[in-house]
Design a protein around this motif. Structure first.
Motif, short mmCIF file in Angstrom:
data_model
loop_
_atom_site.label_atom_id
_atom_site.label_comp_id
_atom_site.label_asym_id
_atom_site.label_seq_id
_atom_site.Cartn_x
_atom_site.Cartn_y
_atom_site.Cartn_z
N PHE A 189 0.81 -1.22 -0.05
CA PHE A 189 0.04 0.14 0.05
C PHE A 189 0.85 1.30 -0.06
O PHE A 189 1.66 1.52 0.88
N ALA A 190 0.86 2.03 -0.93
CA ALA A 190 1.62 3.46 -1.01
C ALA A 190 1.03 4.25 -0.14
O ALA A 190 2.17 4.86 0.54
N ILE A 191 0.08 4.05 0.66
CA ILE A 191 -0.61 5.06 1.57
C ILE A 191 0.34 5.10 3.01
O ILE A 191 0.93 6.09 3.73
N ILE A 192 0.66 3.95 3.19
CA ILE A 192 1.58 3.65 4.55
C ILE A 192 2.79 4.10 4.02
O ILE A 192 3.69 4.95 5.21
N THR A 193 3.56 3.73 3.44
CA THR A 193 4.99 4.43 3.06
C THR A 193 4.93 5.86 3.00
O THR A 193 6.00 6.42 3.70
N MET A 194 3.94 6.18 2.47
CA MET A 194 3.95 7.68 2.26
C MET A 194 3.90 8.36 3.57
O MET A 194 4.59 9.39 3.74
N ARG A 195 3.08 7.76 4.49
CA ARG A 195 2.84 8.65 5.71
C ARG A 195 4.07 8.64 6.26
O ARG A 195 4.51 9.33 7.32
N LEU A 196 4.88 7.11 6.43
CA LEU A 196 6.06 7.16 7.16
C LEU A 196 6.90 8.10 6.52
O LEU A 196 7.72 8.80 7.30
N GLU A 197 7.13 8.42 5.26
CA GLU A 197 8.18 9.24 4.72
C GLU A 197 7.97 10.69 5.07
O GLU A 197 8.80 11.33 5.21
N THR A 198 6.75 11.09 4.86
CA THR A 198 6.29 12.29 4.97
C THR A 198 5.88 12.80 6.63
O THR A 198 6.16 14.02 6.83
N PHE A 199 5.54 11.82 7.36
CA PHE A 199 5.35 12.58 8.79
C PHE A 199 6.02 11.66 9.76
O PHE A 199 6.57 12.23 10.57
N ALA A 200 5.99 10.21 9.97
CA ALA A 200 6.40 9.57 11.29
C ALA A 200 7.87 9.90 11.28
O ALA A 200 8.40 10.07 12.27
N CYS A 201 8.61 10.10 10.23
CA CYS A 201 10.19 9.93 10.35
C CYS A 201 10.59 11.29 10.81
O CYS A 201 11.78 11.79 10.93
N LYS A 202 9.67 12.33 10.99
CA LYS A 202 9.73 13.77 11.42
C LYS A 202 9.27 14.13 12.67
O LYS A 202 9.33 15.23 13.24
N ASN A 203 8.28 13.05 13.14
CA ASN A 203 7.77 13.51 14.40
C ASN A 203 7.66 12.91 15.34
O ASN A 203 8.31 11.58 15.35
N THR A 204 6.96 12.90 16.59
CA THR A 204 7.23 12.47 17.91
C THR A 204 6.37 11.22 17.71
O THR A 204 5.33 10.86 17.04
N VAL A 205 6.58 10.11 18.56
CA VAL A 205 5.47 8.84 18.75
C VAL A 205 4.38 9.38 18.95
O VAL A 205 3.43 8.67 18.01
N LYS A 206 4.05 10.07 19.70
CA LYS A 206 2.79 10.63 20.05
C LYS A 206 2.01 11.24 18.78
O LYS A 206 0.82 10.73 18.39
N SER A 207 2.44 12.18 18.10
CA SER A 207 1.55 12.52 17.06
C SER A 207 1.76 11.66 16.09
O SER A 207 0.64 11.76 15.26
N SER A 208 2.80 10.86 15.77
CA SER A 208 2.62 9.63 14.57
C SER A 208 1.31 8.94 14.99
O SER A 208 0.75 8.45 14.09
N PHE A 209 1.23 8.76 16.36
CA PHE A 209 -0.01 7.68 16.67
C PHE A 209 -1.20 8.25 16.27
O PHE A 209 -1.89 7.60 15.54
N TRP A 210 -1.53 9.62 16.55
CA TRP A 210 -2.68 10.26 16.33
C TRP A 210 -2.79 10.33 14.69
O TRP A 210 -3.78 10.00 14.21
N ASP A 211 -1.67 10.49 13.93
CA ASP A 211 -1.73 10.77 12.58
C ASP A 211 -2.05 9.30 11.77
O ASP A 211 -3.04 9.30 10.91
#
Lengths: 302, 320, 208
Positions: free
Chosen positions: C112-134
């Motif tokens: 799924f492109a969506i999961i990789t995309m969120r990891l690349e654009t969001f999770a690798c730059k943010n905290t665990v907590k905000s990644s969880f909510w995202d």
């Protein structure tokens, strides 16, 4: 160079962690998976015999499984039946070898408990102990014999045949006279809304009550399913009909052929022909097996 | 340049099919030339020379059964011999299940007074035909885009222009065949024997990334012109779920090497066909007056739905 | 890019509405077309995706400082594949019937492109907590999209919801036919577009 080593170690480390996570989940879920599968199968079987939550199965109902193998010794082929027997307190299995003409060849005691017999690797190990190379054996099918008290109540046959798209897996229940008690579709990949309707009551219940002789001649007809018949076929789902009506409808349609599903004649034919084949092959084999059991005085459990 | 690539691929496929055709004709007895199904309920046996009528016409001379059921003999109702005494037709009481290979044992063959011993031959639909049906099946009948609904992201992304569609399709087919063969090998010889099949997702996705990287490197070195044409699509290949679905299907259905190759090839070519068809329509759509709410993806989905309905017509077709 | 300043609820609704993976970003549409013949299927696959999205987002956010930039993508793939395997094994063990219905699609979450995309654009730059909510927002957006499609198709095609007879008749059998998934997604996207266009028009009208 230092960079490369760091990349390699971190990659290896993450692979290892991932492997450990997946491995532990696999070990944790594997047992539950097999257990649930077993429950699922036994529920299907009891459902076909007419037992469910509201009508639990009686305590004296016992299910025995006979496994059939094809044994090859060079060019000579024989059939091997793994039959549950009454020896000792827990019971065991005996391998009875019958040649292609239906004559008894040999019998062996197998070192396997009824609990382990459900696992293919365990059966293979037990058979390997008595069938030495160059003899080779391949699993063919299994039959479940339901026994209540000291009488055989039904035969349950799991089977598969090609449908419209891929294989259709079914479980067929026959009574001791080979009249169909019920049919259940356990697995299929037909199109939803078209061939997928084979799993609906109004199709699969059409097979109920067809006698052995009738099953042999069973055809598929392309006519619309009469409304009263459909109601009768679905009557198990809470839409109760009056007792008199049920009997009248049953008598009227008992000798009818199978009404094809709208837009899915090929799936309907595949199921009908599959059921016909299964019934006739099983009846032929069971008669041979029973006569061998009787002549050899095998202490069978069923 | 593109045409030469296509030509090369075609030549390879034809050579492969030819090889199979030759190997598919072998029979177990030298005097029996050919066996085949005829109609719904007869089998034809061709002999190398004339056979003696008396022995050949005796029904008890033959036993026929389906390969998985050696104990259940099929009842023969009639045996016919052609006037030149070389072709024998066995007619059965019931219809034959032609999907199963049948075994025929002939107790004795007599030719011109000499006994040639017994024969044990099989009748089956040509294996080549079966492989061909796997290929066509993956290409049209079970087209991965229109009948299995996979690979849609890349499908809608690269079907705007015909040239893009062809480039993507060819690149995809090459990587598909490459990675599917590796996946098959790894599954059959490593994952399955060591009961590691729960690792299949990780292993397959790793293999796909690896083969994309390999094709990238090889193409860059060997043919920079070709790389320029197809390189951009390589990145997209990995985002296409068909490339993971094919190895998973191979693993679930226990296909052998040849069947796997055909399935992978069929999946690739099927994707190419789907892309090309879609691109042809979407180029036209550019000129059409589409309502503003439907512009772009929504109308593309409706078109794809129409294609899927058309492909539904293929479903259930059986070839050979 | 600095860490996000959005609040929890903003992160959550971002995925559900303005960046809905199915209808707005048009990503991961294969299962949206393939298996939304019933609400139940949509719900289960949605839950599986939610699980993978949240867990891989948190994993990457937690280890983001230790990932070497050159092996960023392989690490993402490995993380996603691990969590997909976990949910695949769990579903196969505890919900065998539903698992059979979803077939190959659970395993395909890995692509799924969506999961990789969120990891690349969001999770690798943010905290665990905000990644969880995202991740939760994105997963819920996907889940709701799948359920909407399943709702429409099951109700119109079979006249049932969650397997219970609602209408008593089958109004349009066409909708459960596999090909109708394309039409449904197309119509849904058109509706989303229509709402957006109407909203923009009213906004410009107010401003002028």
């Amino acid at each position: 160079m230092k960079e490369l080593i760091r990349i390699t170690t971190s990659l290896t480390l993450s692979c290892l962690i991932a492997g450990v996570v997946m491995g532990s989940v696999f070990i944790l879920t594997d047992k539950a998976k097999r257990h649930n599968k077993q429950i699922n199968i036994s529920q299907t079987m009891l459902g076909l015999l007419g037992y469910d939550k509201d009508n639990p199965s009686p305590a004296d109902l016992e299910l025995y499984t006979v496994y059939r193998y094809i044994i090859e010794d060079g060019a000579v082929k024989t059939l091997g039946y793994m039959i549950p027997v009454e020896t000792g307190a827990k019971g065991g299995f005996e391998l009875v070898i019958i040649d292609l003409a239906g004559q008894f060849v040999n019998r062996f005691n197998l070192n396997i408990t009824p609990e382990n017999a459900a696992e293919p690797p365990e059966r293979k190990a037990a058979l390997n102990a008595v069938l030495k190379p160059p003899k080779r054996f391949t699993y063919a099918d299994s039959t479940i014999i339901a026994k209540r008290g000291d009488k055989r109540m039904a035969y349950l046959l799991p089977g598969a045949f090609p449908g419209f798209k891929t294989f259709i897996h079914v479980m067929l229940a026959l009574d001791p006279d080979f009249t169909i008690i019920g049919l259940d579709i356990t697995e299929h990949e037909e199109d939803p809304g078209l061939g997928g309707e084979i799993q609906e009551d109004y199709f699969k219940n059409q097979f109920k009550g067809k006698s052995f002789e009738r099953t042999r001649e069973l055809l598929v007809i392309k006519e619309p399913l009469p409304k009263e018949y459909k109601q009768y076929l679905e009557s198990g789902k809470g839409k109760e009909l009056l007792k008199g009506v049920i009997d009248a409808v049953r008598a009227k349609y008992e000798y009818k052929d199978i009404y094809a599903l709208t837009g899915a004649t090929i799936s309907s034919k595949a199921v009908t022909n599959g059921v016909k084949e299964m019934t006739s092959k099983f009846a032929y084999r069971l008669n041979i097996m029973d006569s061998v059991i009787e002549r050899q005085h095998i202490p069978v459990a069923f | 340049m593109k045409t030469t690539t296509v030509k090369n691929v075609l030549v390879c496929v034809l050579a492969l099919l030819g090889l199979l055709l030759l190997s598919g004709c072998g029979q177990e007895h030298p005097f029996v030339q050919k066996t085949a199904f005829k109609d719904t309920s007869s089998i034809v046996i061709k002999f190398a020379g004339p056979v003696d009528e008396g022995r050949a016409k005796d029904i008890s001379n033959y036993t026929v059964y389906e390969k998985p059921d050696p104990d259940i003999k099929l009842k023969i109702s009639q045996v016919e011999l052609s006037p030149d005494k070389r072709t024998l037709t066995l007619t059965f009481e019931r219809e034959l299940n032609q999907k199963q290979p049948h075994m025929i044992s002939i107790k004795e063959i007599n030719s011109e007074g000499r006994s040639l011993g017994s024969a044990f031959v099989s009748v089956k639909k040509l294996y080549l035909g079966y492989l061909f049906s796997v290929l066509i099946g993956a290409m049209l009948i079970n087209n991965f885009v229109f009948s299995k609904y996979l690979g849609l992201c890349v499908f809608f992304g690269t079907s705007q222009k015909k040239s893009t569609a062809v480039g993507m399709g060819i690149t995809f087919t090459i990587v598909m065949v490459f990675s599917a063969m590796m996946a098959w090998f790894l599954y059959q010889f490593v994952l399955k024997p060591y009961r590691l099949d729960f690792l299949q997702i990780v292993v397959f996705i790793g293999l796909v990334s690896l083969s994309v990287q390999a094709v990238d490197t090889i193409l860059r070195k060997l043919n920079p012109v070709l790389f320029k044409a197809f390189g951009v699509y390589l990145v997209l290949v990995i985002a296409n779920c068909i490339i993971i679905a094919v190895p998973l299907t191979l693993a679930a259905n226990e296909y052998n090497a040849m069947e796997s190759l055909m399935l992978a090839l069929g999946a690739g070519v099927g994707f190419l066909i789907a892309l090309f068809l879609m691109a042809s329509v979407r180029e036209r759509l550019e000129l059409a007056n589409v309502p503003p709410t439907y512009r772009g993806l929504p109308i593309a989905f409706v078109v794809a739905g129409l294609f899927a309905l058309a492909f539904l017509g293929f479903s259930g077709m059986s070839i050979f | 890019m600095p860490a996000t300043t959005k609040t929890t609820s903003q992160l959550l609704f971002n995925g559900i509405l303005s960046e809905n993976p199915i209808f707005r970003l048009a990503l991961s549409m294969c299962p949206a077309v393939g298996i939304t013949t019933t609400v139940m299927n949509g719900l289960l696959l949605g839950v599986a995706v939610l699980f993978v999205q949240v867990f891989s987002g948190c994993t990457i956010a937690a280890i983001k400082n230790h990932i070497h930039p050159r092996i960023r993508i392989p690490t993402y793939t490995l993380t996603i594949a691990t969590w997909v395997t976990v949910i695949d094994l769990i579903l196969a063990a505890y919900l065998p019937d539903a698992y059979k219905q979803m077939g190959i699609f659970v395993k395909l979450i890995v692509a799924f492109a969506i999961i990789t995309m969120r990891l690349e654009t969001f999770a690798c730059k943010n905290t665990v907590k905000s990644s969880f909510w995202d991740g939760l927002g994105m997963g819920l957006g996907f889940l709701l999209g799948m359920m909407t499609l399943g709702f429409v198709r099951e109700l119109l095609g079979m006249g049932t919801l969650f397997g219970y007879d609602v209408l008593g008749v089958r109004p349009l059998l066409f909708f459960v036919l596999p090909a109708a998934g394309f039409f449904c997604v197309g119509f849904m996207m058109a509706i989303f577009n229509y709402v957006e266009l109407a909203y923009n028009r009213s906004k410009t009208a107010k401003q002028s």
